[in-house]
Design a protein around this motif. Structure first.
Motif, PDB file in Angstrom:
ATOM      1  N   ILE A   5       3.086   5.178   5.970  1.00  0.00           N
ATOM      2  CA  ILE A   5       3.394   5.300   4.550  1.00  0.00           C
ATOM      3  C   ILE A   5       2.295   6.118   3.881  1.00  0.00           C
ATOM      4  CG2 ILE A   5       4.684   3.139   4.497  1.00  0.00           C
ATOM      5  CD1 ILE A   5       2.254   1.857   3.089  1.00  0.00           C
ATOM      6  N   ASN A   6       2.638   6.704   2.745  1.00  0.00           N
ATOM      7  CA  ASN A   6       1.707   7.562   2.021  1.00  0.00           C
ATOM      8  C   ASN A   6       1.632   7.134   0.564  1.00  0.00           C
ATOM      9  OD1 ASN A   6       1.364   9.748   4.215  1.00  0.00           O
ATOM     10  ND2 ASN A   6       3.585   9.654   3.940  1.00  0.00           N
ATOM     11  N   ARG A   7       0.417   7.123   0.031  1.00  0.00           N
ATOM     12  CA  ARG A   7       0.212   6.782  -1.368  1.00  0.00           C
ATOM     13  C   ARG A   7      -0.543   7.918  -2.044  1.00  0.00           C
ATOM     14  NH1 ARG A   7       2.174   3.705  -5.603  1.00  0.00           N
ATOM     15  NH2 ARG A   7       0.659   3.995  -7.291  1.00  0.00           N
ATOM     16  N   ARG A   8      -0.027   8.350  -3.196  1.00  0.00           N
ATOM     17  CA  ARG A   8      -0.643   9.437  -3.951  1.00  0.00           C
ATOM     18  C   ARG A   8      -1.512   8.871  -5.065  1.00  0.00           C
ATOM     19  NH1 ARG A   8       0.268  12.191  -8.692  1.00  0.00           N
ATOM     20  NH2 ARG A   8      -0.014  14.473  -8.675  1.00  0.00           N
ATOM     21  N   ALA A   9      -2.643   9.550  -5.300  1.00  0.00           N
ATOM     22  CA  ALA A   9      -3.521   9.213  -6.419  1.00  0.00           C
ATOM     23  C   ALA A   9      -4.152  10.508  -6.907  1.00  0.00           C
ATOM     24  CB  ALA A   9      -4.592   8.207  -5.998  1.00  0.00           C
ATOM     25  N   HIS A  42     -12.120  20.250 -11.082  1.00  0.00           N
ATOM     26  CA  HIS A  42     -10.803  20.318 -10.457  1.00  0.00           C
ATOM     27  C   HIS A  42      -9.997  19.080 -10.813  1.00  0.00           C
ATOM     28  CE1 HIS A  42     -11.965  23.717  -7.930  1.00  0.00           C
ATOM     29  NE2 HIS A  42     -13.069  23.060  -7.627  1.00  0.00           N
ATOM     30  N   ASN A  43      -8.689  19.248 -10.773  1.00  0.00           N
ATOM     31  CA  ASN A  43      -7.765  18.120 -10.818  1.00  0.00           C
ATOM     32  C   ASN A  43      -7.421  17.788  -9.366  1.00  0.00           C
ATOM     33  OD1 ASN A  43      -7.714  18.346 -13.627  1.00  0.00           O
ATOM     34  ND2 ASN A  43      -5.962  19.729 -13.585  1.00  0.00           N
ATOM     35  N   TYR A  44      -8.141  16.853  -8.792  1.00  0.00           N
ATOM     36  CA  TYR A  44      -7.950  16.505  -7.379  1.00  0.00           C
ATOM     37  C   TYR A  44      -6.714  15.623  -7.209  1.00  0.00           C
ATOM     38  CZ  TYR A  44     -12.740  18.107  -6.488  1.00  0.00           C
ATOM     39  OH  TYR A  44     -13.887  18.864  -6.378  1.00  0.00           O
ATOM     40  N   VAL A  45      -5.943  15.909  -6.171  1.00  0.00           N
ATOM     41  CA  VAL A  45      -4.795  15.082  -5.811  1.00  0.00           C
ATOM     42  C   VAL A  45      -5.037  14.547  -4.403  1.00  0.00           C
ATOM     43  CG1 VAL A  45      -2.308  14.988  -5.444  1.00  0.00           C
ATOM     44  CG2 VAL A  45      -3.245  16.404  -7.282  1.00  0.00           C
ATOM     45  N   LEU A  46      -4.916  13.244  -4.256  1.00  0.00           N
ATOM     46  CA  LEU A  46      -5.248  12.550  -3.012  1.00  0.00           C
ATOM     47  C   LEU A  46      -4.007  11.890  -2.432  1.00  0.00           C
ATOM     48  CD1 LEU A  46      -7.348  11.174  -1.033  1.00  0.00           C
ATOM     49  CD2 LEU A  46      -7.531   9.355  -2.766  1.00  0.00           C
ATOM     50  N   TYR A  47      -3.810  12.082  -1.124  1.00  0.00           N
ATOM     51  CA  TYR A  47      -2.761  11.363  -0.397  1.00  0.00           C
ATOM     52  C   TYR A  47      -3.435  10.539   0.697  1.00  0.00           C
ATOM     53  CZ  TYR A  47       0.841  14.168  -2.676  1.00  0.00           C
ATOM     54  OH  TYR A  47       1.660  14.747  -3.605  1.00  0.00           O
ATOM     55  N   VAL A  48      -3.150   9.254   0.678  1.00  0.00           N
ATOM     56  CA  VAL A  48      -3.698   8.333   1.674  1.00  0.00           C
ATOM     57  C   VAL A  48      -2.553   7.879   2.570  1.00  0.00           C
ATOM     58  CG1 VAL A  48      -4.860   6.130   2.031  1.00  0.00           C
ATOM     59  CG2 VAL A  48      -5.523   7.595   0.109  1.00  0.00           C
ATOM     60  N   SER A  49      -2.698   8.089   3.891  1.00  0.00           N
ATOM     61  CA  SER A  49      -1.661   7.702   4.849  1.00  0.00           C
ATOM     62  C   SER A  49      -2.106   6.464   5.610  1.00  0.00           C
ATOM     63  CB  SER A  49      -1.382   8.848   5.831  1.00  0.00           C
ATOM     64  OG  SER A  49      -0.918   9.991   5.147  1.00  0.00           O
ATOM     65  N   MET A  61       2.614  -2.326   4.104  1.00  0.00           N
ATOM     66  CA  MET A  61       1.588  -3.001   3.292  1.00  0.00           C
ATOM     67  C   MET A  61       2.069  -2.982   1.853  1.00  0.00           C
ATOM     68  SD  MET A  61      -2.521  -2.216   3.193  1.00  0.00           S
ATOM     69  CE  MET A  61      -3.636  -3.292   2.284  1.00  0.00           C
ATOM     70  N   ASN A  62       1.792  -4.012   1.127  1.00  0.00           N
ATOM     71  CA  ASN A  62       2.200  -4.070  -0.268  1.00  0.00           C
ATOM     72  C   ASN A  62       1.572  -2.908  -1.037  1.00  0.00           C
ATOM     73  OD1 ASN A  62       1.967  -4.879  -3.190  1.00  0.00           O
ATOM     74  ND2 ASN A  62       3.225  -6.565  -2.410  1.00  0.00           N
ATOM     75  N   LEU A  63       2.414  -2.076  -1.656  1.00  0.00           N
ATOM     76  CA  LEU A  63       1.905  -0.879  -2.315  1.00  0.00           C
ATOM     77  C   LEU A  63       1.030  -1.203  -3.513  1.00  0.00           C
ATOM     78  CD1 LEU A  63       4.844   1.695  -2.134  1.00  0.00           C
ATOM     79  CD2 LEU A  63       2.673   1.725  -0.893  1.00  0.00           C
ATOM     80  N   SER A  64       1.238  -2.345  -4.120  1.00  0.00           N
ATOM     81  CA  SER A  64       0.353  -2.742  -5.223  1.00  0.00           C
ATOM     82  C   SER A  64      -1.064  -2.964  -4.709  1.00  0.00           C
ATOM     83  CB  SER A  64       0.879  -4.016  -5.888  1.00  0.00           C
ATOM     84  OG  SER A  64       2.121  -3.771  -6.505  1.00  0.00           O
ATOM     85  N   ALA A  69      -6.623  -0.922  -4.023  1.00  0.00           N
ATOM     86  CA  ALA A  69      -7.759  -0.569  -3.167  1.00  0.00           C
ATOM     87  C   ALA A  69      -8.226   0.856  -3.442  1.00  0.00           C
ATOM     88  CB  ALA A  69      -7.370  -0.733  -1.697  1.00  0.00           C
ATOM     89  N   ILE A  70      -7.283   1.784  -3.584  1.00  0.00           N
ATOM     90  CA  ILE A  70      -7.649   3.180  -3.864  1.00  0.00           C
ATOM     91  C   ILE A  70      -8.335   3.279  -5.223  1.00  0.00           C
ATOM     92  CG2 ILE A  70      -6.740   5.499  -4.266  1.00  0.00           C
ATOM     93  CD1 ILE A  70      -4.494   4.803  -2.259  1.00  0.00           C
ATOM     94  N   ALA A  71      -7.810   2.562  -6.201  1.00  0.00           N
ATOM     95  CA  ALA A  71      -8.416   2.598  -7.533  1.00  0.00           C
ATOM     96  C   ALA A  71      -9.818   2.008  -7.522  1.00  0.00           C
ATOM     97  CB  ALA A  71      -7.528   1.846  -8.522  1.00  0.00           C
ATOM     98  N   GLU A  72      -9.983   0.852  -6.866  1.00  0.00           N
ATOM     99  CA  GLU A  72     -11.280   0.174  -6.873  1.00  0.00           C
ATOM    100  C   GLU A  72     -12.350   0.966  -6.142  1.00  0.00           C
ATOM    101  OE1 GLU A  72     -13.389  -3.975  -5.295  1.00  0.00           O
ATOM    102  OE2 GLU A  72     -11.200  -3.719  -5.138  1.00  0.00           O
ATOM    103  N   HIS A  73     -12.007   1.519  -4.990  1.00  0.00           N
ATOM    104  CA  HIS A  73     -13.027   2.115  -4.131  1.00  0.00           C
ATOM    105  C   HIS A  73     -13.153   3.635  -4.276  1.00  0.00           C
ATOM    106  CE1 HIS A  73     -13.611  -1.718  -2.157  1.00  0.00           C
ATOM    107  NE2 HIS A  73     -12.297  -1.829  -2.007  1.00  0.00           N
ATOM    108  N   VAL A  74     -12.184   4.262  -4.971  1.00  0.00           N
ATOM    109  CA  VAL A  74     -12.235   5.719  -5.065  1.00  0.00           C
ATOM    110  C   VAL A  74     -12.037   6.208  -6.501  1.00  0.00           C
ATOM    111  CG1 VAL A  74     -11.213   7.908  -4.291  1.00  0.00           C
ATOM    112  CG2 VAL A  74     -11.445   6.002  -2.692  1.00  0.00           C
ATOM    113  N   THR A  75     -10.816   6.121  -7.005  1.00  0.00           N
ATOM    114  CA  THR A  75     -10.497   6.883  -8.215  1.00  0.00           C
ATOM    115  C   THR A  75     -11.246   6.390  -9.450  1.00  0.00           C
ATOM    116  OG1 THR A  75      -8.490   5.533  -8.492  1.00  0.00           O
ATOM    117  CG2 THR A  75      -8.253   7.648  -7.388  1.00  0.00           C
ATOM    118  N   ARG A  76     -11.424   5.082  -9.602  1.00  0.00           N
ATOM    119  CA  ARG A  76     -12.167   4.609 -10.765  1.00  0.00           C
ATOM    120  C   ARG A  76     -13.625   5.045 -10.713  1.00  0.00           C
ATOM    121  NH1 ARG A  76     -10.880  -0.957 -10.304  1.00  0.00           N
ATOM    122  NH2 ARG A  76      -8.669  -1.119 -10.710  1.00  0.00           N
ATOM    123  N   GLN A  77     -14.138   5.202  -9.508  1.00  0.00           N
ATOM    124  CA  GLN A  77     -15.548   5.602  -9.361  1.00  0.00           C
ATOM    125  C   GLN A  77     -15.736   7.117  -9.527  1.00  0.00           C
ATOM    126  OE1 GLN A  77     -17.598   3.950  -5.963  1.00  0.00           O
ATOM    127  NE2 GLN A  77     -16.239   2.166  -5.875  1.00  0.00           N
TER     128      GLN A  77
END
Length: 290
Positions: A5-9, A42-49, A61-64, A69-77
């Motif tokens: 699965i892939n999640r975009r941020a 830059h406007n970075y676009v991230l895909y996590v697989s 895995m529950n997408l929520s 996890a992506i917000a806590e460990h990456v994008t918010r920082q």
């Protein structure tokens, strides 16, 4: 049953390519406009697989939970920051697209079953990291416009129409080709770069996009006087042109993807090509430039 699965941020950030151990002139020579003070953004676009089994709820895995996890460990920082100072990883090595993707993997892998991280710096430049030590794959996307006719000289007109359909019409037709060139190499532990991006782009421009742009491939490019310029053959030709420049830059030519139209594209996996297939010189178009 295994599934990916892939999640975009996304996040927005600035950075500067500058090494304090180098002089001003050395930094400018090495990093070009990327060394300008105070930096650029830059406007970075991230895909996590992520990979795993499909559970009883129909999910890997529950997408929520993935989003959190992506917000806590990456994008918010990282969001709305100056990357050079935000994480220690970007002080040990510059916050290049390669190093950002590498650092994001290291931050997320304790929390998510990662298989790949893809980071877009912009729509024409992105990096894929898959957890292979310091090895990353970098892709540069560009375009050119050209015309062609699909026909074999040893076929009759009827045979060409039966084989290529409308593409065999005698006066040809054109496309806006989109080209994605992917190279793989080890990230330098200090500069954070896997390849001299400026030199790679210059090689692509010199050997591919400039010579092929606004040509009638069958008539203007000698190679295609004997080879039918299908998307497949054009992609293979481009791969052969770029094998040696990639090697000279210290990376491996990974793939050539050529998009002929929204309905038609092809990919050449270049590691399968024998070294002797490399073309040593850029094409010399037949037409004169005035």
């Amino acid at each position: 049953m295994k599934c990916i699965i892939n999640r975009r941020a996304q996040f927005f950030a600035s950075h500067r390519y500058w090494l304090p151990e180098l002089s001003d002139d050395e930094n400018r020579a090495k990093f070009g406009t990327g060394s300008r003070f105070p930096g650029h953004g830059h406007n970075y676009v991230l895909y996590v697989s992520l990979a795993g089994d499909i559970d009883g709820c129909g999910m890997v895995m529950n997408l929520s939970a993935v989003k959190a996890a992506i917000a806590e460990h990456v994008t918010r920082q990282l969001d709305n920051t100056y990357l050079n100072t935000v994480w220690p990883e970007f002080q040990a090595a510059l916050p290049t697209t390669e190093n950002i993707a590498y650092a994001i993997w290291q931050r997320l892998v304790p929390h998510l079953p990662l298989t790949a991280v893809r980071l877009y710096e912009h729509p024409e430049l992105w990096v894929d990291y898959r957890g292979n030590d310091m090895q990353v794959s970098l892709t540069h996307k560009t375009h050119f416009s050209a015309a062609h006719r699909l026909a074999r000289s040893d076929f009759s007109e009827a045979e060409n129409y039966a084989t290529y359909g409308k593409c065999a019409r005698p006066n040809g037709h054109g496309h806006n080709y989109h080209l994605a060139v992917t190279v793989t190499g080890d990230m330098d532990p200090r500069t954070g770069m896997s390849v001299d991006l400026g030199a790679l782009i210059q090689a692509i421009d010199d050997r591919v996009t400039e010579p092929l742009d606004h040509t009638f491939l069958n008539l203007d490019i000698p190679y295609f006087s004997e080879v039918v310029p299908t998307a497949e053959n054009i992609a293979l030709y481009i791969a052969r042109l770029l094998m040696a420049p990639a090697r000279d830059l210290g990376v491996t030519l990974e793939t050539i993807e050529l998009i002929e139209s929204p309905n038609n594209s092809c990919t050449i996996h270049c590691r399968q090509l024998a070294p002797e297939l490399a073309l040593s010189e850029a094409p010399e178009p037949r037409f004169a430039v005035h």
